[in-house]
Design an enzyme around this catalytic site. Structure first.
Site, mmCIF file in Angstrom:
data_model
loop_
_atom_site.group_PDB
_atom_site.id
_atom_site.type_symbol
_atom_site.label_atom_id
_atom_site.label_comp_id
_atom_site.label_asym_id
_atom_site.label_seq_id
_atom_site.Cartn_x
_atom_site.Cartn_y
_atom_site.Cartn_z
ATOM 1 N NE ARG B 258 -1.777 1.767 3.662
ATOM 2 C CZ ARG B 258 -1.461 1.756 4.837
ATOM 3 N NH1 ARG B 258 -2.148 0.791 5.680
ATOM 4 N NH2 ARG B 258 -0.856 2.603 5.633
ATOM 5 C CG HIS B 262 -6.134 2.560 6.526
ATOM 6 N ND1 HIS B 262 -6.539 1.246 5.950
ATOM 7 C CD2 HIS B 262 -7.308 2.836 7.273
ATOM 8 C CE1 HIS B 262 -7.795 0.996 6.251
ATOM 9 N NE2 HIS B 262 -8.367 1.810 7.081
ATOM 10 C CE1 TYR B 271 1.320 2.697 8.766
ATOM 11 C CE2 TYR B 271 0.190 4.153 10.315
ATOM 12 C CZ TYR B 271 0.086 3.570 8.989
ATOM 13 O OH TYR B 271 -0.823 3.530 8.076
#
Lengths: 325, 360
Positions: B258, B262, B271
């Site tokens: 990805r 998100h 993160y």
């Protein structure tokens, strides 16, 4: 016309519907070879074959999810959850998919499925086998919730639920499965969903119940009748959508009402009914509406069940209190 | 059979094209009509355009929270290329390229992300379920759909997608376990994009691969380079063949990444390391297919420009149409709850209409 108990009446409903419509399939744990733990689906495997009478793995999420998928792909599934206490795993599927597919696709897709399960206490069952959590399903927009109270009612309502284009949660009172017998027409017939049943007419007080409470109500009503209190008795039989019209017109006539609910008190169907009476018939009331319910505690195991379960005496008591208010 | 040669327990991964678009193993190169390959490329370019534009629209307040697809175009497109018109496609929410291939008008997708239920109102016969946001909950449904096709002896399959995070959910287990038991014609694609919001893939399971989960369910699983559209196509084609022949389900792990956040509400910088993203940008699935087509002499710079121009035009069309699309009326939001509106709901609708009209 045969005299049947509720289990046989439901079984007959299945036979007729599966004969009539090849898209009707049954799925669940032990529904095939074993005929269901209460024998509701007995004999269906031999008559209709394993493609249509599906013994599933022990997985409630999969049962509910598969039923939704089957319904979306041209079948009319009737899923059995073995006991209501095991149905909570299906909530995600029922709330996030079954109930809202019609709305979220603007009626492009819909989910004609039935999820049936035995519910209720009073049978000295194991833990998790006595629950009456209908309110969980009643609050979900897009679901219908149906609770039969007699063998004939069970047959007609199940057939209507199977033919209904929307998802129906069909709650079968465990206590009434073999409690009573009545004459049931051999051929298939329907009872419309969303309409209450007038069980008995009377002018003094309205008594409303559903499912396993109906035989208890009838006992109580018989006793108070001897004391000259004539009850107008309604079996709600569809909890969602609820036939408040029938309740309101009865309350307008009698001015008094008692609602009997097996489930815990907090935020139950009785509370909703009382709110609707407030909105629609407050000025007809001669007395506060009373509800007879279980307390807001966990269903006790069999030794303590007597402290929990509603008795005809408690209903009689409430009727007299409201009638003599 | 590829699934015999690529044992997930040995961590083998199927790849047809390398980074430079060169065929790694000529025996694996699919025989695809040049038109099909070009359509695949156009679909990926269009998906990238629509996707990038959606993020911009969200930043401008013209579209709601949006989950970007960037980097995962091949993982959703390859499988969709291997199914037919009568097969079902069950997606999660990051399968834009596959949906375009299946024939969904992207206008619907913009409507959906702009907050209109008409965005999930697909033409009858398209055989696509609407987006599924509760992670993994589409999988038992996909099994039921495949079961229905199976007992009608249709020979059709149900292709479903989920993410790596979904493999931790109970739904995944119950669905795959049931599919294995019934030998339903399911093809399960996991888009392993390495991250479930902030949790890396190794925090979802201790299993070295996701494909190997199939072993315990009694059917084959295969790990595939998810940024290689030809490999994804090949693996799915084989799985679809198995399903059509009544040989049961297959699990395909698309190993991908990805590249974006998100959703537009997320900030992946919190993160994950920038270097990781940089590494994966080199493996961009779109760049790889472009290189392959150029190597084969099927695409040149000029054509590429034309394709990009067309994709931009199409994206503009759906922006305009979606923004012009009528908003739901009060009747619209009520009337699809049941086939027939119950009396209580009719009363609530009338009340709503009255209040909105300034009444009491």
């Amino acid at each position: 016309m045969a005299v049947l108990n509720m289990v046989s009446a439901l079984n007959q409903a299945f036979g007729g519907e599966m004969e009539r419509d090849p898209s009707v399939v049954v799925l669940g744990e032990d529904v095939g070879r074993d005929g269901g733990v209460f024998r509701v689906t007995e004999g269906l495997l031999d008559r209709f074959g394993a493609d249509r009478v599906v013994d599933t793995p022990l997985a409630e999420m999969a049962i509910a999810g598969m039923a939704v998928g089957m319904a979306l792909n041209g079948l009319r599934p009737v899923a059995e959850i073995q006991f209501m206490g095991f149905s909570y795993l299906t909530l995600s599927t029922m709330i996030s998919h079954a109930s809202r597919m019609r709305n979220r696709t603007r009626s492009g897709m819909h989910v004609p499925m039935v999820m049936r399960m035995p519910y209720g206490a009073g049978v000295k069952a194991l833990e998790h086998h006595s629950e009456s959590m209908e309110a969980l399903f009643v609050q979900v927009p897009g679901l219908k919730v149906v609770v039969p109270s007699t063998p004939r009612e069970a047959k007609g309502l199940l057939i209507s639920s199977i033919r209904d284009p929307d998802p129906v949660v069909f709650l079968e009172p465990t206590r009434s499965y073999r409690l009573m017998k009545e004459e049931v027409e051999e051929e298939s017939f329907t009872i419309p969903l969303g309409e209450a049943r007038q069980v008995r007419e009377g002018d003094d007080i309205t008594v409303v119940g559903w499912g396993a409470m109906m035989p208890l109500i009838e006992k109580a009503v018989g006793s108070v009748g001897k004391k000259g209190i004539e009850c107008d008795v309604l079996d709600l039989r569809t909890l969602s959508p609820m036939d408040s019209t029938a309740v309101l017109s009865s309350v307008r006539k009698t001015g008094r009402c008692v609602i009997v609910q097996e489930a815990p008190r907090n935020c139950g169907v009785a509370a909703e009914l009382i709110a609707r009476i407030n909105e629609g018939a407050l000025l007809s009331l001669e007395a506060p509406v009373e509800r007879v319910t279980a307390p807001d505690i966990v269903v006790p195991l069999p030794q303590g069940e007597g402290h929990y379960y509603i008795t005809p005496g408690r209903i009689e008591n409430a009727i007299e209190r409201v009638a003599n208010f | 059979m590829l699934i015999d040669d690529y044992d997930p327990l040995k961590k083998r991964m199927l790849q047809v094209l390398d980074q430079e678009g060169k065929v790694v193993n000529p025996s694996l190169e699919p025989v695809l009509d040049p038109d099909v390959l070009m359509r695949a490329y156009r679909t990926m370019v269009l998906a990238r355009q629509i996707d990038d534009k959606a993020v911009i629209l969200q930043r401008q307040g013209r579209l709601g929270a949006y989950p970007p697809n960037r980097g995962q175009e091949a993982a959703s497109l390859g499988p969709a290329m291997a199914i037919g018109k009568d097969d079902w496609l069950v997606w999660a929410f990051r399968e834009l390229a596959g949906l375009l291939w299946k024939g969904l008008d992207p206008l619907r997708l913009y409507l959906y992300w702009m907050g209109n239920e008409e965005g999930s109102h697909y033409p009858p016969g398209l055989k696509v379920l609407p987006a599924v946001i509760p992670v993994g909950s589409q999988l038992p449904i996909a099994v039921g759909m495949a079961y229905a096709s199976m007992i009608r002896r249709e020979g059709t399959v149900t292709l479903s997608y989920c993410g790596d995070g979904a493999t931790s959910a109970g739904d995944f287990h119950e669905a795959l376990n049931s599919a294995g038991t019934f030998r339903t014609p399911n093809v399960f694609v996991i888009q392993n994009n390495q991250w479930a919001i902030s949790m890396p893939r190794n925090r979802q399971t201790a299993a070295p691969t996701l494909a190997q989960k199939a072993v315990a369910y009694g059917f084959p699983g295969i790990m595939v380079d998810g940024n290689d559209v030809l490999a994804m196509y090949m693996a799915t084609q084989e799985a679809v063949g198995r399903a059509r022949r009544g040989e049961g389900p297959t699990l395909i792990e698309a190993y991908t990444y990805r590249m974006g956040n998100h959703t537009t509400s997320d900030d992946a910088k919190k993160y994950r390391l920038e270097e990781e993203l940089k590494e994966w940008e080199k493996r961009d699935p779109l760049v790889r297919l472009k290189a392959y087509l150029m190597n084969r002499g099927m695409l040149d710079e000029r054509q590429e420009e034309t394709i990009l121009g067309e994709a931009k035009e199409e994206t503009e069309r759906i922006v305009v149409e979606a923004e012009r699309f009528p908003r739901p009326t009060v009747d619209d939001v009520f009337k699809h709850t049941y086939a027939q509106m119950p009396r209580t709901l009719t009363e609530q609708l009338e009340r709503c209409r009255r209040l909105e009209g300034g009444g009491r």
